[in-house]
Design an enzyme around this catalytic site. Sequence first.
Site, PDB file in Angstrom:
ATOM      1  N   LYS A  96       0.755  -1.113   0.063  1.00 39.70           N
ATOM      2  CA  LYS A  96       0.053   0.068   0.158  1.00 39.70           C
ATOM      3  C   LYS A  96       0.871   1.282  -0.108  1.00 39.70           C
ATOM      4  O   LYS A  96       0.502   2.420  -0.556  1.00 39.70           O
ATOM      5  CB  LYS A  96      -0.988   0.117   1.302  1.00 39.70           C
ATOM      6  CG  LYS A  96      -1.960  -0.820   1.492  1.00 39.70           C
ATOM      7  CD  LYS A  96      -2.712  -1.029   2.726  1.00 39.70           C
ATOM      8  CE  LYS A  96      -3.620  -1.935   2.939  1.00 39.70           C
ATOM      9  NZ  LYS A  96      -4.062  -2.005   4.355  1.00 39.70           N
TER      10      LYS A  96
HETATM   11  N1  GLU Z   1      -5.855  -6.786   8.748  1.00 43.31           N
HETATM   12  C1  GLU Z   1      -4.802  -7.420   8.209  1.00 43.31           C
HETATM   13  C2  GLU Z   1      -4.013  -6.838   7.009  1.00 43.31           C
HETATM   14  O1  GLU Z   1      -4.794  -6.221   6.282  1.00 43.31           O
HETATM   15  C3  GLU Z   1      -4.911  -8.839   7.791  1.00 43.31           C
HETATM   16  C4  GLU Z   1      -5.501  -9.529   9.214  1.00 43.31           C
HETATM   17  C5  GLU Z   1      -5.425 -11.073   9.015  1.00 43.31           C
HETATM   18  O2  GLU Z   1      -5.764 -11.711   8.021  1.00 43.31           O
HETATM   19  O3  GLU Z   1      -5.332 -11.658  10.005  1.00 43.31           O
HETATM   20  O4  GLU Z   1      -2.856  -7.018   6.600  1.00 43.31           O
END
Ligand code: GLU
Length: 294
Positions: A263
């Site tokens: 990102k």
């Molecule tokens: N929210 C996390 C991310 O976008 C991923 C979390 C998960 O899959 O455990 O990197």
Amino acid sequence: MARDFRFSADADVYRGRLAPTPSGLLHAGHARTFWIAWHRSRQFKGSLIFRNEDLDPLRCKANLAKTALEDMRWLDLSWEEGPDIGGPHAPYDQSARTKFYQSSLKRLAETGLLFPCARSRKELNAYRELNGQNIGEPIYPEEWRPRRQSFQFETPEVGVVWRFRVPSGRVVTFVDQCLGEMSFVAGEDFGDFVVWRRDGVPAYELAVVVDDIEMGITEVVRGEDLLLSTARQILLYEALGCYPPEFFHCPLLRDGDGNKLSKSLDSISITDHRASGADPAAWAKDFTRVYNSL
Ligand code: GLU
């Protein structure tokens, strides 16, 4: 590779999740991982939960959370529970779920598995150097890990980091549904990790485990960059007295130079692809091919 998939095609217990962090626009790598998570929930005739992982108040933005939902709809993914449609485990925004994280933190602290830590980065670096430890978070020396009798735990205070007391040398092994058997050693691959941050925000490792337990998730599909987190999280499941779900770690999508998309590196976002008229059906076709080759 012969793999032992735990879920049979007609099982109806499968519960997966999409868990984006709205700290930037999602890119094609996220699209592929989320598509695989969606696909597996359909393959096993289960349900999918959309969880908005917006815990970090400085990095996460409401408009990015909205865009993530739109991106997933554009990819033609669907889910049974989520911030836009509600469901039995609402709220689906992590920022509104602090009470769950606080009660698990309290439970862990009361069983003596956490310690408050006020060491500075400088002290930590000096310790690491002295002991030839080159992992980001070492296992702390015992004198830096106060025992429960020496502190009172009420509610987490801003200014104090809470760390998990990792059992030194413990081998954490699990059978990944994509990659096969994985093994990590506590104290070598990771150390006393943070479960509650200094700024008063629950750390990712704790929040994701608490939510996956509360939401009844049976399989976590995510990128292989989170393998070490999985090893840490398995220790948290154990400490909370729960079985971990299955894990399916997807190989990361890389650019032409072999770097993973990010990102922060301004990789082309799904939103940009959308705006330039990309065809989501072509993406799905490509993702199907990749998934079948795993
Ligand atoms: N929210 C996390 C991310 O976008 C991923 C979390 C998960 O899959 O455990 O990197």
